[in-house]
Design an enzyme around this catalytic site. Structure first.
Site, PDB file in Angstrom:
ATOM      1  N   ASP A 182       0.852  -1.192   0.000  1.00 58.57           N
ATOM      2  CA  ASP A 182       0.000   0.000   0.000  1.00 58.57           C
ATOM      3  C   ASP A 182       0.891   1.246   0.000  1.00 58.57           C
ATOM      4  O   ASP A 182       2.100   1.151   0.291  1.00 58.57           O
ATOM      5  CB  ASP A 182      -0.913  -0.071   1.244  1.00 58.57           C
ATOM      6  CG  ASP A 182      -2.208   0.687   1.060  1.00 58.57           C
ATOM      7  OD1 ASP A 182      -2.442   1.227  -0.026  1.00 58.57           O
ATOM      8  OD2 ASP A 182      -3.011   0.721   2.023  1.00 58.57           O
TER       9      ASP A 182
ATOM     10  N   HIS B 179      -8.922   8.786   3.979  1.00 55.38           N
ATOM     11  CA  HIS B 179      -8.475   7.749   4.913  1.00 55.38           C
ATOM     12  C   HIS B 179      -8.886   8.068   6.362  1.00 55.38           C
ATOM     13  O   HIS B 179      -8.915   9.225   6.754  1.00 55.38           O
ATOM     14  CB  HIS B 179      -6.954   7.614   4.855  1.00 55.38           C
ATOM     15  CG  HIS B 179      -6.450   7.202   3.503  1.00 55.38           C
ATOM     16  ND1 HIS B 179      -5.960   8.089   2.591  1.00 55.38           N
ATOM     17  CD2 HIS B 179      -6.379   5.983   2.917  1.00 55.38           C
ATOM     18  CE1 HIS B 179      -5.598   7.440   1.488  1.00 55.38           C
ATOM     19  NE2 HIS B 179      -5.840   6.159   1.660  1.00 55.38           N
TER      20      HIS B 179
HETATM   21  P1  13P Z   1      -9.218   3.355   5.501  1.00 50.81           P
HETATM   22  O1  13P Z   1      -8.125   3.134   6.498  1.00 50.81           O
HETATM   23  O2  13P Z   1      -9.870   4.677   5.642  1.00 50.81           O
HETATM   24  O3  13P Z   1     -10.197   2.229   5.482  1.00 50.81           O
HETATM   25  O4  13P Z   1      -8.521   3.382   4.074  1.00 50.81           O
HETATM   26  C1  13P Z   1      -7.674   2.329   3.714  1.00 50.81           C
HETATM   27  C2  13P Z   1      -6.942   2.641   2.492  1.00 50.81           C
HETATM   28  O5  13P Z   1      -7.395   3.340   1.615  1.00 50.81           O
HETATM   29  C3  13P Z   1      -5.606   2.050   2.366  1.00 50.81           C
HETATM   30  O6  13P Z   1      -4.973   2.386   1.198  1.00 50.81           O
END
Ligand code: 13P
Length: 280
Positions: free
Chosen positions: A82, A178
């Site tokens: 990520d 996020h």
């Molecule tokens: P959240 O933590 O808001 O659910 O988002 C996760 C995300 O987009 C990780 O790339």
């Protein structure tokens, strides 16, 4: 089943007009509950490592754990790094066996984002690894980024960015952010449709925690092929452990709380995955 390439999972999702759900995870209970949850409801799933979690589980260990658990189930499992804007960390992930990485240049001006993302794609291509880019800036809900329409992705820029960089997927800013939302988000579905018509690249929705399910169902039909969730899942992990110790202040079995947390995590994953229409 061996790990599946994220590009193949996304291609399948695109062909079915559906989305795969990608979960951030950080230890054996979070990883295994996501994979076993996917197996239980017959849905594909992607496991992601957020770079700041590397202090809890180095990415080499994360990759090895996902790979070995994926081999025990019969649904497609993908492995993805990520948000990273650190070229050398991305290289380390590729060496560790991540088959998909995110090159996050979303805070950079357009041309610099193109240059950074293209440089990652050039190296990743050599290792047959997929790259997810980000255009527009998804940002943080606590900063109100979900409401900053000037940060939303435009269709024309998405088309040019995808062409110039050769990304395998593209994260778009259409009203999500996020972390926990301070008020109910409203996805800009019209913008999503415009972007989806402008480019063939699979689109990714970040900031999945707390978006109402009715909006997600529409977003999945209108072009989102990968949907990222983290905050909600980690929060449940914490709350489930706290609840266990409230109910069992002096547990005799030193490991029972792990089973209890894992069962709750898996229940959550199954419910979430059932949002997607894509059954294996
Ligand atoms: P959240 O933590 O808001 O659910 O988002 C996760 C995300 O987009 C990780 O790339």
């Amino acid at each position: 089943m061996a790990l599946e390439k994220v590009r193949d999972i996304l291609k399948d999702a695109d062909a079915r007009n559906a989305s795969v759900i990608a979960f951030d995870a950080m230890d054996y209970p979070t990883i295994s509950s996501a994979i076993y949850g996917a197996q239980a409801v017959r849905r594909p799933v992607i496991l992601m490592l957020y770079p700041s979690m590397d202090r809890l589980i180095p990415l080499e260990a994360f990759a090895a754990m996902v790979r070995s658990l994926a081999a025990t189930v019969s649904v497609p499992v993908g492995l993805h790094l990520d948000h990273s804007s650190d070229f050398s960390y991305i290289l380390r992930a590729i060496r560790a066996g991540f088959t998909s990485v995110m090159a996050d240049g979303s805070t950079l001006p357009f041309e610099e984002n193109v240059a950074f993302t293209s440089s990652v794609v050039a190296v990743a291509d050599a290792f047959d690894v997929d790259v997810e880019g980000e255009l527009g800036h998804v940002g943080r809900a606590t900063d109100g980024d979900d409401k900053k329409e000037d940060q939303y992705t435009t269709a024309e820029e998405a088309r040019v960015f995808a062409e110039k960089t050769g990304v395998a997927s593209l994260a778009v800013a259409i009203g999500s952010a996020h972390g926990f939302y301070t008020s109910t988000p409203r996805l800009a579905i019209d913008r999503l449709e415009e972007i989806n018509h402008a480019t063939d690249v699979p689109l990714v929705l970040h900031g999945g925690s707390g978006i109402p399910h009715e909006q997600l169902e529409v977003a999945f039909r209108k072009g989102i092929n990968k949907f990222n969730v983290g905050t909600e899942f980690f929060h449940l992990n914490q709350v489930a452990a706290a609840d266990y110790f409230k109910e069992n202040p002096s547990p005799v079995n030193a490991f029972a709380h792990i089973d209890s947390v894992q069962a709750k995590l898996q229940e959550y994953i199954e419910k979430k995955l059932l949002l997607t229409t894509w059954e294996i």
